[in-house]
Design a protein around this motif. Structure first.
Motif, PDB file in Angstrom:
ATOM      1  N   PHE A   1      32.721  52.990  39.705  1.00 53.81           N
ATOM      2  CA  PHE A   1      32.368  52.120  40.830  1.00 53.81           C
ATOM      3  C   PHE A   1      33.622  51.520  41.454  1.00 53.81           C
ATOM      4  N   SER A   2      34.566  51.104  40.617  1.00 57.08           N
ATOM      5  CA  SER A   2      35.798  50.508  41.141  1.00 57.08           C
ATOM      6  C   SER A   2      36.589  51.534  41.950  1.00 57.08           C
ATOM      7  N   SER A   3      36.589  52.778  41.505  1.00 58.11           N
ATOM      8  CA  SER A   3      37.274  53.833  42.257  1.00 58.11           C
ATOM      9  C   SER A   3      36.601  54.061  43.606  1.00 58.11           C
ATOM     10  N   PHE A   4      35.265  54.031  43.607  1.00 64.20           N
ATOM     11  CA  PHE A   4      34.509  54.175  44.849  1.00 64.20           C
ATOM     12  C   PHE A   4      34.856  53.046  45.823  1.00 64.20           C
ATOM     13  N   VAL A   5      34.867  51.817  45.323  1.00 64.82           N
ATOM     14  CA  VAL A   5      35.168  50.654  46.170  1.00 64.82           C
ATOM     15  C   VAL A   5      36.575  50.781  46.752  1.00 64.82           C
ATOM     16  N   LEU A   6      37.517  51.107  45.909  1.00 67.76           N
ATOM     17  CA  LEU A   6      38.900  51.251  46.350  1.00 67.76           C
ATOM     18  C   LEU A   6      39.020  52.332  47.425  1.00 67.76           C
ATOM     19  N   SER A   7      38.337  53.436  47.229  1.00 70.56           N
ATOM     20  CA  SER A   7      38.354  54.532  48.196  1.00 70.56           C
ATOM     21  C   SER A   7      37.751  54.093  49.527  1.00 70.56           C
ATOM     22  N   GLU A   8      36.610  53.446  49.474  1.00 71.36           N
ATOM     23  CA  GLU A   8      35.940  52.991  50.700  1.00 71.36           C
ATOM     24  C   GLU A   8      36.824  52.020  51.478  1.00 71.36           C
ATOM     25  N   ILE A   9      37.444  51.108  50.772  1.00 69.57           N
ATOM     26  CA  ILE A   9      38.285  50.115  51.439  1.00 69.57           C
ATOM     27  C   ILE A   9      39.554  50.766  51.991  1.00 69.57           C
ATOM     28  N   SER A  10      40.158  51.649  51.250  1.00 70.54           N
ATOM     29  CA  SER A  10      41.366  52.343  51.722  1.00 70.54           C
ATOM     30  C   SER A  10      41.072  53.180  52.963  1.00 70.54           C
ATOM     31  N   ASN A  11      39.887  53.762  53.018  1.00 68.79           N
ATOM     32  CA  ASN A  11      39.513  54.611  54.151  1.00 68.79           C
ATOM     33  C   ASN A  11      39.376  53.838  55.457  1.00 68.79           C
ATOM     34  N   ILE A  12      39.146  52.548  55.384  1.00 66.75           N
ATOM     35  CA  ILE A  12      39.008  51.748  56.605  1.00 66.75           C
ATOM     36  C   ILE A  12      40.284  51.860  57.444  1.00 66.75           C
ATOM     37  N   GLY A  13      41.428  51.636  56.820  1.00 69.80           N
ATOM     38  CA  GLY A  13      42.698  51.729  57.534  1.00 69.80           C
ATOM     39  C   GLY A  13      43.086  53.162  57.848  1.00 69.80           C
ATOM     40  N   LYS A  14      42.830  54.058  56.896  1.00 66.70           N
ATOM     41  CA  LYS A  14      43.179  55.471  57.114  1.00 66.70           C
ATOM     42  C   LYS A  14      42.429  56.049  58.304  1.00 66.70           C
ATOM     43  N   ASN A  15      41.179  55.662  58.456  1.00 65.69           N
ATOM     44  CA  ASN A  15      40.364  56.175  59.558  1.00 65.69           C
ATOM     45  C   ASN A  15      40.676  55.489  60.890  1.00 65.69           C
ATOM     46  N   ASP A  16      41.484  54.459  60.847  1.00 61.19           N
ATOM     47  CA  ASP A  16      41.850  53.734  62.058  1.00 61.19           C
ATOM     48  C   ASP A  16      43.369  53.808  62.260  1.00 61.19           C
TER      49      ASP A  16
ATOM     50  N   SER B   1      34.393  38.737  42.321  1.00 55.54           N
ATOM     51  CA  SER B   1      35.635  38.209  41.749  1.00 55.54           C
ATOM     52  C   SER B   1      36.841  38.424  42.661  1.00 55.54           C
ATOM     53  N   PHE B   2      36.729  39.290  43.645  1.00 55.10           N
ATOM     54  CA  PHE B   2      37.836  39.551  44.556  1.00 55.10           C
ATOM     55  C   PHE B   2      37.790  38.702  45.822  1.00 55.10           C
TER      56      PHE B   2
ATOM     57  N   SER C   1      41.122  48.324  38.837  1.00 53.64           N
ATOM     58  CA  SER C   1      40.503  49.634  38.696  1.00 53.64           C
ATOM     59  C   SER C   1      41.177  50.440  37.584  1.00 53.64           C
ATOM     60  N   ILE C   2      42.489  50.385  37.534  1.00 54.83           N
ATOM     61  CA  ILE C   2      43.234  51.076  36.471  1.00 54.83           C
ATOM     62  C   ILE C   2      42.867  50.510  35.106  1.00 54.83           C
ATOM     63  N   GLU C   3      42.761  49.178  35.024  1.00 60.37           N
ATOM     64  CA  GLU C   3      42.372  48.539  33.757  1.00 60.37           C
ATOM     65  C   GLU C   3      40.992  49.008  33.315  1.00 60.37           C
ATOM     66  N   LEU C   4      40.059  49.083  34.261  1.00 61.36           N
ATOM     67  CA  LEU C   4      38.699  49.522  33.926  1.00 61.36           C
ATOM     68  C   LEU C   4      38.698  50.961  33.420  1.00 61.36           C
ATOM     69  N   ARG C   5      39.499  51.823  34.037  1.00 53.69           N
ATOM     70  CA  ARG C   5      39.562  53.211  33.587  1.00 53.69           C
ATOM     71  C   ARG C   5      40.200  53.316  32.206  1.00 53.69           C
TER      72      ARG C   5
ATOM     73  N   ILE D   1      44.046  44.720  48.077  1.00 58.24           N
ATOM     74  CA  ILE D   1      43.970  46.130  47.685  1.00 58.24           C
ATOM     75  C   ILE D   1      44.823  46.389  46.445  1.00 58.24           C
ATOM     76  N   ASP D   2      45.984  45.748  46.364  1.00 60.93           N
ATOM     77  CA  ASP D   2      46.813  45.883  45.152  1.00 60.93           C
ATOM     78  C   ASP D   2      46.066  45.357  43.937  1.00 60.93           C
ATOM     79  N   ASP D   3      45.387  44.229  44.115  1.00 62.64           N
ATOM     80  CA  ASP D   3      44.606  43.646  43.028  1.00 62.64           C
ATOM     81  C   ASP D   3      43.467  44.592  42.623  1.00 62.64           C
ATOM     82  N   LEU D   4      42.805  45.176  43.600  1.00 63.61           N
ATOM     83  CA  LEU D   4      41.737  46.149  43.320  1.00 63.61           C
ATOM     84  C   LEU D   4      42.276  47.341  42.530  1.00 63.61           C
TER      85      LEU D   4
END
Length: 138
Positions: A24-39, A85-86, A11-15, A4-7
């Motif tokens: 897209f990178s922001s979307f991916v990061l959000s989706e992945i972060s939500n997995i833990g937040k929702n659990d 790549s991740f 993502s910051i570099e892409l922006r 997640i740190d790598d993502l």
């Protein structure tokens, strides 16, 4: 550094570079972060992130198969390349076979018990193993 740190870093570099993959990178990061937040409002584990990325790649492959517009196909392919790549290297057949033999010899696991072997392999390799390959091996 976690996945997640790598993502986040990428993502910051892409922006900053105003890349077409920035949103897209922001979307991916959000989706992945939500997995833990929702659990339980916790941090998503790397294994959960890997599993989510693999699902996103498969979904994109399905979208490519039905897409007719070349631009859309190229865009989705670029997204998949970025996601890929991740992902760390998947466990090879030799690594899995070697682990199964170790389980049999050192831990006395009965390899004829397919369920127990698959559970032990999954515990060792997590999302980095193709369970279909393991099933075929057994």
């Amino acid at each position: 550094m976690t996945l997640i740190d790598d993502l986040k870093t990428k993502s910051i570099e892409l922006r900053k570079n105003k890349s077409g993959l920035a949103s897209f990178s922001s979307f991916v990061l959000s989706e992945i972060s939500n997995i833990g937040k929702n659990d339980g409002n916790r941090v998503t584990t790397d294994n959960e992130a890997i599993t989510a990325i693999k699902k996103m790649i498969e979904r994109n492959k399905s979208n490519i198969a039905i897409a007719k517009d070349e631009y859309v196909i190229l865009k989705i392919s670029a997204e998949n390349n970025w996601l890929q790549s991740f992902l760390p290297e998947m466990a090879t057949e030799d690594q899995v076979r070697s682990h199964i033999f170790m389980l049999e010899e050192k831990e006395g696991l009965d390899i004829s018990n397919k369920g127990a072997v698959m559970k032990a392999v999954k515990a060792e390799f997590g999302p980095l193993v193709d369970m279909k390959m393991v099933s075929e091996m057994l």
